[in-house]
Scaffold this active site. Structure first.
Site, PDB file in Angstrom:
ATOM      1  NE  ARG A  41     -25.434 107.446  -6.946  1.00  0.00           N
ATOM      2  CZ  ARG A  41     -25.619 106.242  -6.412  1.00  0.00           C
ATOM      3  NH1 ARG A  41     -26.520 105.415  -6.915  1.00  0.00           N
ATOM      4  NH2 ARG A  41     -24.910 105.840  -5.372  1.00  0.00           N
ATOM      5  CE1 TYR A  93     -24.011 120.162 -29.457  1.00  0.00           C
ATOM      6  CE2 TYR A  93     -24.491 118.232 -28.113  1.00  0.00           C
ATOM      7  CZ  TYR A  93     -23.778 119.402 -28.336  1.00  0.00           C
ATOM      8  OH  TYR A  93     -22.827 119.787 -27.438  1.00  0.00           O
ATOM      9  CG  ASP A 165     -32.663 116.294 -28.928  1.00  0.00           C
ATOM     10  OD1 ASP A 165     -33.291 117.256 -28.463  1.00  0.00           O
ATOM     11  OD2 ASP A 165     -31.429 116.160 -28.800  1.00  0.00           O
ATOM     12  CE  LYS A 190     -28.093 123.929 -25.950  1.00  0.00           C
ATOM     13  NZ  LYS A 190     -27.613 122.719 -25.319  1.00  0.00           N
TER      14      LYS A 190
HETATM   15  N1  PLP Z   1     -29.557 117.860 -28.106  1.00  0.00           N
HETATM   16  C1  PLP Z   1     -29.490 119.012 -28.803  1.00  0.00           C
HETATM   17  C2  PLP Z   1     -30.403 119.219 -29.978  1.00  0.00           C
HETATM   18  C3  PLP Z   1     -28.558 119.995 -28.454  1.00  0.00           C
HETATM   19  O1  PLP Z   1     -28.499 121.135 -29.165  1.00  0.00           O
HETATM   20  C4  PLP Z   1     -27.688 119.761 -27.352  1.00  0.00           C
HETATM   21  C5  PLP Z   1     -26.685 120.752 -26.938  1.00  0.00           C
HETATM   22  O2  PLP Z   1     -26.410 121.720 -27.639  1.00  0.00           O
HETATM   23  C6  PLP Z   1     -27.789 118.552 -26.657  1.00  0.00           C
HETATM   24  C7  PLP Z   1     -28.740 117.630 -27.055  1.00  0.00           C
HETATM   25  C8  PLP Z   1     -26.882 118.235 -25.507  1.00  0.00           C
HETATM   26  O3  PLP Z   1     -27.300 118.893 -24.358  1.00  0.00           O
HETATM   27  P1  PLP Z   1     -26.337 119.375 -23.180  1.00  0.00           P
HETATM   28  O4  PLP Z   1     -25.413 120.407 -23.749  1.00  0.00           O
HETATM   29  O5  PLP Z   1     -27.276 119.909 -22.150  1.00  0.00           O
HETATM   30  O6  PLP Z   1     -25.586 118.172 -22.702  1.00  0.00           O
END
Ligand code: PLP
Length: 378
Positions: A41, A93, A165, A190
């Site tokens: 961890r 998101y 992000d 992604k």
């Molecule tokens: N940030 C963005 C821009 C996203 O599109 C997503 C998921 O679609 C996330 C964060 C969250 O990521 P995760 O699905 O890996 O938890």
């Protein structure tokens, strides 16, 4: 750099592919003495190799890998305390919005949403309690552009953190730390992973103290990336450059095709001359990327179009080798109340396409036939 991710990490045998250290624990050499690893961890060699690769790609000093993008964003949020205020992009998101509004607001954190492409407005909305700005650029799903340099500069002058992000661009196209941001977060699910076979996240920073705090969040909260997923992530990263370049090339063709269709009302893509912040985007990123959002002319056509697609797959994610299509209003962003969706311009007409690495002719043909059907039957 991406192609050689992990090379050199195996000091025992020099293996090119980093071994999957499927272990929870490590034997102590003696009382009070271990080799830097005690419990997975806290540290795991496969995860460490993936973290180093991501830190290098983003131009950061330290990265921490988490079991999802949401876990990575949650780790950043452990930096804040009840009463703190965070200013965010006004299109995010849906899962990030859900975390902020449904989990963290009840703990006493306050969130506000604003257009991060308008630095004057950003400066005005930063108050005494504001501790950070949280930026997506381009935003998910409306492809709005934030001014990373200006927002980071304003945040620095006010003594607060800027968090970007970078999921939609990946470090191949955009490196926010070099533009002045303090922290970058990713859904590694992604483009970084790139094959729709893992869920993961990362936090990257140039500041050693922030890096330590993220490492502490891994250990204290525990949502770490598993050794196997760390290995998958490393393997995915090796082809990041060729995947993103190819997908982006096809996306430019598809965006131009969509923009020429009378049945398509609007196309949101920073590569098109009609995108209102194209110049800003080009000044901070190396390309428009592989995500396109667009609106059809009639709501009744949306399900017909989505069901008619054969090569493009109807699914929630983005950034993988397969082209995926989503209806944000009812899928990825369903947890945002409809009136708030409408307020930012997210309508039920909107469709988000993540272009993969298939032959672009096949993709255009598939989209064209689905549009014909949707137009004829709706
Ligand atoms: N940030 C963005 C821009 C996203 O599109 C997503 C998921 O679609 C996330 C964060 C969250 O990521 P995760 O699905 O890996 O938890």
């Amino acid at each position: 750099m991406a192609a050689q991710a992990g090379v050199g990490a195996d000091r025992a045998f020099g293996s090119i592919s980093v071994p999957i250290y499927a272990t929870a624990i490590y034997r102590y050499e003696a009382f009070g003495k271990h080799r830097g690893f005690d419990y997975s961890r806290s540290e795991n060699p496969t995860r460490q190799a993936a973290e180093q690769a991501i830190a290098d790609l983003e131009g950061g000093k330290k990265a921490a890998a988490f079991s999802s993008g949401m876990a990575a964003i949650s780790a950043v949020m452990t930096l804040f305390r009840s009463g703190d205020h965070i200013l965010c992009s006004d299109d995010l998101y849906g899962g990030t919005y859900r975390l902020f509004e449904q989990i963290l607001r009840p703990y006493g954190l306050a969130f506000d949403y604003t257009d991060m492409g308008n630095p004057g407005q950003v400066a005005k909305k930063i108050g005494k309690k504001t501790r950070a700005v949280f930026v997506e650029t381009p935003t998910n799903p409306l492809m709005k552009i934030a001014d990373i340099r200006e927002v980071a500069r304003i945040a620095r002058n006010k003594g607060i953190l800027s968090v970007v992000d970078n999921t939609f661009m990946s470090p191949f196209l955009q490196r926010p730390l070099a533009l002045g941001a303090d922290v970058v977060v990713h859904s590694a699910t992604k483009f970084l992973g790139g094959h729709n076979d893992l869920i993961g996240g990362a936090v990257i920073t140039t500041d050693p103290e922030l890096g330590e705090r993220m490492h502490f969040a891994q250990k204290a909260v525990g949502a770490v990336l598993s050794p196997f997923d760390s290995w998958l992530l490393l393997r995915g990263i090796k082809t990041l450059a060729v995947r993103v370049a190819r997908a982006q090339q096809s996306a430019e063709v598809i965006a131009a095709f969509l923009a020429a269709q009378p049945f398509v009302r609007k196309v949101f893509y920073p590569g098109l001359s009609g995108h209102h912040r194209r110049d800003l985007h080009c000044s901070q990123a190396d390309g428009p990327g592989a995500i396109i959002s667009f609106e059809l002319s009639r709501e009744s056509a949306v399900p017909i179009f989505l069901n008619a697609l054969q090569t493009v797959l109807l699914a929630e994610s983005l950034g993988g080798v397969e082209s995926l299509i989503t209806h944000p209003s009812t899928m990825t962003h369903a947890d945002i109340p409809l009136e708030e969706q409408a307020a930012v311009g997210l309508t039920p007409l909107l469709i988000r396409l993540s272009v993969g690495i298939e032959n672009p002719d096949d993709l255009v043909a598939d989209i064209a036939q689905a549009l014909r059907r949707a137009k004829g039957r709706s």
